[in-house]
Motif scaffolding. Sequence first.
Motif, PDB file in Angstrom:
ATOM      1  N   ALA A 102      14.612   4.650 -11.301  1.00 39.28           N
ATOM      2  CA  ALA A 102      13.395   4.303 -10.563  1.00 39.28           C
ATOM      3  C   ALA A 102      13.732   3.819  -9.158  1.00 39.28           C
ATOM      4  CB  ALA A 102      12.615   3.228 -11.322  1.00 39.28           C
ATOM      5  N   ALA A 103      14.796   3.029  -9.035  1.00 39.58           N
ATOM      6  CA  ALA A 103      15.193   2.512  -7.723  1.00 39.58           C
ATOM      7  C   ALA A 103      15.610   3.652  -6.794  1.00 39.58           C
ATOM      8  CB  ALA A 103      16.338   1.513  -7.880  1.00 39.58           C
ATOM      9  N   VAL A 104      16.328   4.627  -7.341  1.00 39.85           N
ATOM     10  CA  VAL A 104      16.752   5.781  -6.541  1.00 39.85           C
ATOM     11  C   VAL A 104      15.534   6.574  -6.073  1.00 39.85           C
ATOM     12  CG1 VAL A 104      17.922   8.017  -6.632  1.00 39.85           C
ATOM     13  CG2 VAL A 104      19.032   5.993  -7.580  1.00 39.85           C
ATOM     14  N   LEU A 105      14.569   6.780  -6.978  1.00 39.16           N
ATOM     15  CA  LEU A 105      13.373   7.534  -6.621  1.00 39.16           C
ATOM     16  C   LEU A 105      12.582   6.816  -5.528  1.00 39.16           C
ATOM     17  CD1 LEU A 105      11.410   9.841  -6.981  1.00 39.16           C
ATOM     18  CD2 LEU A 105      10.433   8.656  -8.967  1.00 39.16           C
ATOM     19  N   ARG A 106      12.420   5.504  -5.666  1.00 37.38           N
ATOM     20  CA  ARG A 106      11.695   4.741  -4.639  1.00 37.38           C
ATOM     21  C   ARG A 106      12.408   4.844  -3.286  1.00 37.38           C
ATOM     22  NH1 ARG A 106      11.139   0.518  -8.771  1.00 37.38           N
ATOM     23  NH2 ARG A 106       8.981   0.372  -9.468  1.00 37.38           N
ATOM     24  N   GLU A 107      13.723   4.738  -3.317  1.00 36.31           N
ATOM     25  CA  GLU A 107      14.498   4.798  -2.079  1.00 36.31           C
ATOM     26  C   GLU A 107      14.349   6.168  -1.416  1.00 36.31           C
ATOM     27  OE1 GLU A 107      19.170   4.326  -0.620  1.00 36.31           O
ATOM     28  OE2 GLU A 107      18.560   3.671  -2.624  1.00 36.31           O
ATOM     29  N   ARG A 108      14.395   7.213  -2.223  1.00 33.12           N
ATOM     30  CA  ARG A 108      14.245   8.560  -1.671  1.00 33.12           C
ATOM     31  C   ARG A 108      12.849   8.764  -1.091  1.00 33.12           C
ATOM     32  NH1 ARG A 108      17.170  12.399  -6.299  1.00 33.12           N
ATOM     33  NH2 ARG A 108      19.318  11.850  -5.759  1.00 33.12           N
ATOM     34  N   PHE A 109      11.837   8.288  -1.809  1.00 31.02           N
ATOM     35  CA  PHE A 109      10.468   8.464  -1.318  1.00 31.02           C
ATOM     36  C   PHE A 109      10.254   7.675  -0.032  1.00 31.02           C
ATOM     37  CE2 PHE A 109       5.852   7.814  -1.251  1.00 31.02           C
ATOM     38  CZ  PHE A 109       5.435   9.131  -1.374  1.00 31.02           C
ATOM     39  N   ALA A 110      10.868   6.499   0.048  1.00 33.52           N
ATOM     40  CA  ALA A 110      10.733   5.670   1.251  1.00 33.52           C
ATOM     41  C   ALA A 110      11.363   6.334   2.468  1.00 33.52           C
ATOM     42  CB  ALA A 110      11.367   4.300   1.015  1.00 33.52           C
ATOM     43  N   SER A 111      12.294   7.269   2.235  1.00 34.86           N
ATOM     44  CA  SER A 111      12.969   7.938   3.353  1.00 34.86           C
ATOM     45  C   SER A 111      12.114   9.043   3.977  1.00 34.86           C
ATOM     46  CB  SER A 111      14.302   8.532   2.881  1.00 34.86           C
ATOM     47  OG  SER A 111      14.097   9.679   2.068  1.00 34.86           O
ATOM     48  N   LEU A 112      11.003   9.417   3.323  1.00 29.70           N
ATOM     49  CA  LEU A 112      10.143  10.465   3.870  1.00 29.70           C
ATOM     50  C   LEU A 112       9.395   9.960   5.100  1.00 29.70           C
ATOM     51  CD1 LEU A 112       8.478  12.005   0.661  1.00 29.70           C
ATOM     52  CD2 LEU A 112      10.627  12.656   1.768  1.00 29.70           C
ATOM     53  N   THR A 113       9.210  10.845   6.069  1.00 26.29           N
ATOM     54  CA  THR A 113       8.398  10.506   7.236  1.00 26.29           C
ATOM     55  C   THR A 113       6.923  10.556   6.835  1.00 26.29           C
ATOM     56  OG1 THR A 113       8.150  12.793   7.958  1.00 26.29           O
ATOM     57  CG2 THR A 113      10.116  11.610   8.719  1.00 26.29           C
ATOM     58  N   PRO A 114       6.034   9.959   7.639  1.00 23.62           N
ATOM     59  CA  PRO A 114       4.601  10.033   7.318  1.00 23.62           C
ATOM     60  C   PRO A 114       4.113  11.471   7.137  1.00 23.62           C
ATOM     61  CG  PRO A 114       4.972   8.367   8.988  1.00 23.62           C
ATOM     62  CD  PRO A 114       6.281   9.071   8.797  1.00 23.62           C
ATOM     63  N   ARG A 115       4.568  12.394   7.985  1.00 17.44           N
ATOM     64  CA  ARG A 115       4.155  13.793   7.865  1.00 17.44           C
ATOM     65  C   ARG A 115       4.669  14.404   6.565  1.00 17.44           C
ATOM     66  NH1 ARG A 115      -0.397  15.555   9.907  1.00 17.44           N
ATOM     67  NH2 ARG A 115      -0.362  16.099  12.120  1.00 17.44           N
ATOM     68  N   GLY A 153       5.870  17.729  -8.605  1.00 18.05           N
ATOM     69  CA  GLY A 153       4.750  17.205  -9.378  1.00 18.05           C
ATOM     70  C   GLY A 153       5.203  16.154 -10.381  1.00 18.05           C
ATOM     71  N   ARG A 154       6.337  16.406 -11.019  1.00 18.54           N
ATOM     72  CA  ARG A 154       6.866  15.431 -11.982  1.00 18.54           C
ATOM     73  C   ARG A 154       7.295  14.146 -11.276  1.00 18.54           C
ATOM     74  NH1 ARG A 154       8.874  20.282 -14.294  1.00 18.54           N
ATOM     75  NH2 ARG A 154      10.877  20.115 -13.211  1.00 18.54           N
ATOM     76  N   LEU A 210       6.236   8.434  -9.790  1.00 15.71           N
ATOM     77  CA  LEU A 210       5.911   7.424  -8.784  1.00 15.71           C
ATOM     78  C   LEU A 210       4.621   6.702  -9.135  1.00 15.71           C
ATOM     79  CD1 LEU A 210       6.865   9.388  -5.556  1.00 15.71           C
ATOM     80  CD2 LEU A 210       7.818   7.171  -6.217  1.00 15.71           C
ATOM     81  N   ARG A 211       3.644   7.436  -9.645  1.00 18.63           N
ATOM     82  CA  ARG A 211       2.383   6.799 -10.049  1.00 18.63           C
ATOM     83  C   ARG A 211       2.610   5.836 -11.209  1.00 18.63           C
ATOM     84  NH1 ARG A 211       0.099  11.846  -8.449  1.00 18.63           N
ATOM     85  NH2 ARG A 211       0.521  12.787 -10.480  1.00 18.63           N
ATOM     86  N   GLN A 212       3.508   6.184 -12.118  1.00 20.76           N
ATOM     87  CA  GLN A 212       3.813   5.300 -13.242  1.00 20.76           C
ATOM     88  C   GLN A 212       4.519   4.031 -12.775  1.00 20.76           C
ATOM     89  OE1 GLN A 212       6.154   7.822 -15.768  1.00 20.76           O
ATOM     90  NE2 GLN A 212       4.387   8.935 -16.577  1.00 20.76           N
ATOM     91  N   LEU A 213       5.348   4.173 -11.747  1.00 23.44           N
ATOM     92  CA  LEU A 213       6.087   3.021 -11.232  1.00 23.44           C
ATOM     93  C   LEU A 213       5.187   2.071 -10.467  1.00 23.44           C
ATOM     94  CD1 LEU A 213       9.320   4.796  -9.932  1.00 23.44           C
ATOM     95  CD2 LEU A 213       9.099   3.352 -11.963  1.00 23.44           C
TER      96      LEU A 213
END
Length: 210
Positions: free
Chosen positions: A133-146, A194-195, A200-203
């Motif tokens: 979960a921590a890895v997924l959050r970190e990866r998602f946080a690296s995305l730009t707004p676009r 999608g998965r 992310l929604r579950q977290l």
Amino acid sequence: MSTRPLIHVVDDDESLRTALLRLLGAAGYEARGYASTGEFLLDPPPDRPGCVLLDLRLPGPSGLDLQQALARRGLPLPVVFLTGHADVASSVRAMKAGAVDFLTKPVEREVLFEAVERALERDARQREARGEAAVLRERFASLTPREREVFEGITAGKLNKQIAGELGMAERTVKLHRAQLMSKLGATSAAELGRLAERLRQLTPSEPAH
């Protein structure tokens, strides 16, 4: 940080606590003893694998109180209750709160060890899930707004052309953002995105993925 499991024994009966520590030590476990809930909470356990062998009735806050305190403080150590004062209401409450087992003293050595092993296995699974979960959050946080906007479009089942129209950009730009975000998230397909969105929604159930 040590990765060797640490068994926490919380029991106000000094002779029994000492006997349990010796028994666990002889079986190859590392164990630490506490006489009360307060003593345990004043010396928070290190962040390492382990579980708690917990007496139900303790001076001051009970074992059930400590179980709740662990959850509130973000110390999700699996709990095995070991008590000479078992009753149905307490055992039901403990199990509903996530206890691994509720054992009555005196307990056979093998029964105790089996419960400890189940608790350690649960702890290992929970730690693995928290790490993922921590890895997924970190990866998602690296995305730009676009990239996040494109991510939401893709996971909503929209085509690149539709996303481009909604965001006011060229379709080739959407494709570039798509390639970038998939690389950052370690995904290879829209289905996999999608998965990840569902995870992310579950977290963060109270927050949108964006």
